[in-house]
Design a protein around this motif. Sequence first.
Motif, short mmCIF file in Angstrom:
data_model
loop_
_atom_site.label_atom_id
_atom_site.label_comp_id
_atom_site.label_asym_id
_atom_site.label_seq_id
_atom_site.Cartn_x
_atom_site.Cartn_y
_atom_site.Cartn_z
N UNK A 21 0.48 -1.31 0.40
CA UNK A 21 -0.27 0.12 0.29
C UNK A 21 0.45 1.04 -0.14
N UNK A 22 2.24 1.02 0.75
CA UNK A 22 3.08 2.28 0.62
C UNK A 22 3.34 2.28 -0.65
N UNK A 23 4.05 1.37 -1.34
CA UNK A 23 4.62 1.87 -1.78
C UNK A 23 3.43 2.24 -3.92
N UNK A 24 1.96 1.85 -3.61
CA UNK A 24 1.37 1.91 -4.31
C UNK A 24 1.00 3.14 -3.64
N UNK A 25 0.23 3.96 -2.74
CA UNK A 25 0.06 5.18 -2.80
C UNK A 25 1.01 6.85 -2.08
N UNK A 26 1.99 5.54 -2.38
CA UNK A 26 3.33 6.89 -1.94
C UNK A 26 4.81 7.32 -2.66
N UNK A 27 4.98 6.25 -3.07
CA UNK A 27 5.94 6.13 -3.51
C UNK A 27 6.10 5.99 -4.91
N UNK A 28 4.71 5.58 -5.32
CA UNK A 28 4.85 4.95 -6.94
C UNK A 28 4.50 6.75 -7.45
N UNK A 29 3.72 7.53 -6.62
CA UNK A 29 2.46 8.07 -6.40
C UNK A 29 3.08 9.80 -5.92
N UNK A 30 4.46 10.10 -5.85
CA UNK A 30 5.60 10.53 -5.69
C UNK A 30 5.03 11.36 -4.59
N UNK A 31 3.95 10.97 -3.45
CA UNK A 31 3.24 12.07 -2.37
C UNK A 31 4.28 11.66 -1.57
N UNK A 32 4.36 13.55 -0.44
CA UNK A 32 4.41 13.27 1.17
C UNK A 32 3.27 12.60 1.79
N UNK A 33 4.08 12.42 3.56
CA UNK A 33 3.16 11.48 4.18
C UNK A 33 3.85 11.21 5.11
N UNK A 34 2.96 12.37 6.36
CA UNK A 34 3.74 11.35 7.64
C UNK A 34 2.91 10.57 8.70
N UNK A 35 3.69 9.65 9.11
CA UNK A 35 3.55 8.10 9.48
C UNK A 35 3.93 8.42 10.65
N UNK A 36 3.07 7.58 11.60
CA UNK A 36 2.86 7.80 13.20
C UNK A 36 3.15 5.88 13.39
N UNK A 37 3.34 5.69 14.80
CA UNK A 37 3.71 4.51 15.51
C UNK A 37 4.88 3.35 15.38
N UNK A 38 6.25 3.79 14.25
CA UNK A 38 6.70 3.32 14.18
C UNK A 38 8.09 3.61 14.80
N UNK A 39 8.17 4.05 16.07
CA UNK A 39 9.25 4.16 16.35
C UNK A 39 9.37 4.16 17.70
N UNK A 40 8.04 3.10 17.82
CA UNK A 40 8.69 3.34 19.47
C UNK A 40 9.02 2.31 19.86
N UNK A 41 9.54 1.03 19.36
CA UNK A 41 10.85 0.01 20.22
C UNK A 41 12.31 0.68 19.93
N UNK A 42 12.16 1.70 19.34
CA UNK A 42 14.19 2.63 19.50
C UNK A 42 14.43 3.01 19.85
N UNK A 43 16.16 1.72 19.86
CA UNK A 43 16.92 2.50 21.21
C UNK A 43 17.55 4.33 21.29
N UNK A 44 17.37 4.93 20.30
CA UNK A 44 17.06 5.88 20.52
C UNK A 44 16.01 7.05 20.84
N UNK A 45 15.10 6.48 21.16
CA UNK A 45 14.01 7.01 21.68
C UNK A 45 13.72 6.58 23.37
#
Length: 462
Positions: A21-45
């Motif tokens: 879905x990401x590839x179809x909606x944003x990569x292929x269409x070259x559209x920006x998006x803000x994405x949440x809930x992907x960094x919670x388990x990062x050591x840096x956080x």
Amino acid sequence: MGIQIIGQIERINGKELSYGDFAERYLAKNQPVVISDLTEDWRAREDWVSENGNPNLHLFATHFGKSRVQVADCHTREFTDQKRLEMSVTEFVEQWTNKDSIEESVLYLKDWHFVKEYPDYTAYQTPPLFSDDWLNVYLDNYQMHEDRDSFQKYDQISCSDYRFVYMGGKGSWTPLHADVFRSYSWSANVCGKKRWIFLPPPQSHLVYDRYMKNCVYDIFEEVNETKFPGFKKTTWLECIQEPGEIIFVPSGWHHQVYNLEDTISINHNWLNAYNLSWVWDLLWKDYKDTEESIEDIRDICDDFEAICQRNLAANTGMNLNDFFLFMSRFSLGNMVLLQSYSDKHKNLNSCSSALAQNLLLNLSTIRKIMMMMISAGGVTAEEVYLDLRETLEDPQFLGFVRDMGRTYAMIHMEEEDQFLSSKELLQKLSGLAGPNMQICSPKDLVEMINHHNTFFSQIYFI
């Protein structure tokens, strides 16, 4: 002169977004998006953020303080960018926390190659959505630019990778720009908030002068209407990026960014099949600009083309020969993975899987770009070639393919396949590169991909 903001960047929960879905909606269409809930388990956080939510500057000074970094003085313009200073991380932290110093200038640590410098410190994992990254997997195994005559590699040209850490206080900012190579980028806020202002690519010409050479520096200062007559016609999108959120910046979108709070971010530039045409278009434009800039010495040069390529590499980060070798190695890597995949499954129909279709898309896209390169006359240096036998037996190349296979298996949630031995691969692929077993030109690479396509004749080439 104020700018006209006509909308906000879309927002989405990353846990509800598949790679397809990401590839179809944003990569292929070259559209920006803000994405949440992907960094919670990062050591840096955890490690990089104090209990009050601000950057843990003490940790950086004590654990990484000796690193030498590039720091922008946000109050001082130097040519088309902010003035750059070099200092240690400890010195940067001291100036950041020195109230007297901070009143005189706002400093912003940029382009810190943290992953390369501290490979054993896993601050984060690249989310699968952004992992089809040809650029960084290639640079993990090869230099982008090298001189085959002397076999000396130019560290001052070759960027070691395009994975960066940025750190800056409230009020630090980045001038208007489009990203290197016209690559994609993703930027994750470890802590702090940013304001992003975006210009859609169809309007990019409006922020340049009439010669398309100079870009507006700061969209919030008074812009010279005589120099930039189209600027008043621009319309912009914006967003506020919260802590923990990741923003996807597509190719060719000019943007200006402000830190609304003390902020640390992690940023990658990357490219793949969906934006390769943007990379080629910029590289060819830069080549023609380079050629034009030194046209007056053509008749007195022993090798005018070599000077063009050398200057292009210095100014852009790679030249046409580098790009050709990059595409050749990457194409061969895709063929190795497809050959190994089909051999294991003993059924070409299995190549209808998402992983195999991704590899076929890669080859199809490279073929299209090589056709453009042929039309343009892009590679002329006789020493630029890829020897099939040497490459398939080269541990460096095999490590590169292993990294590629691991990445695509992770993205598409498929089992990682063991690829064939060098001897088996040579037997199966030797017929693709012609009698001399070399890829010496974009035409050779196109023919090799065509032969590969014929071999996989039961698959529709994307």
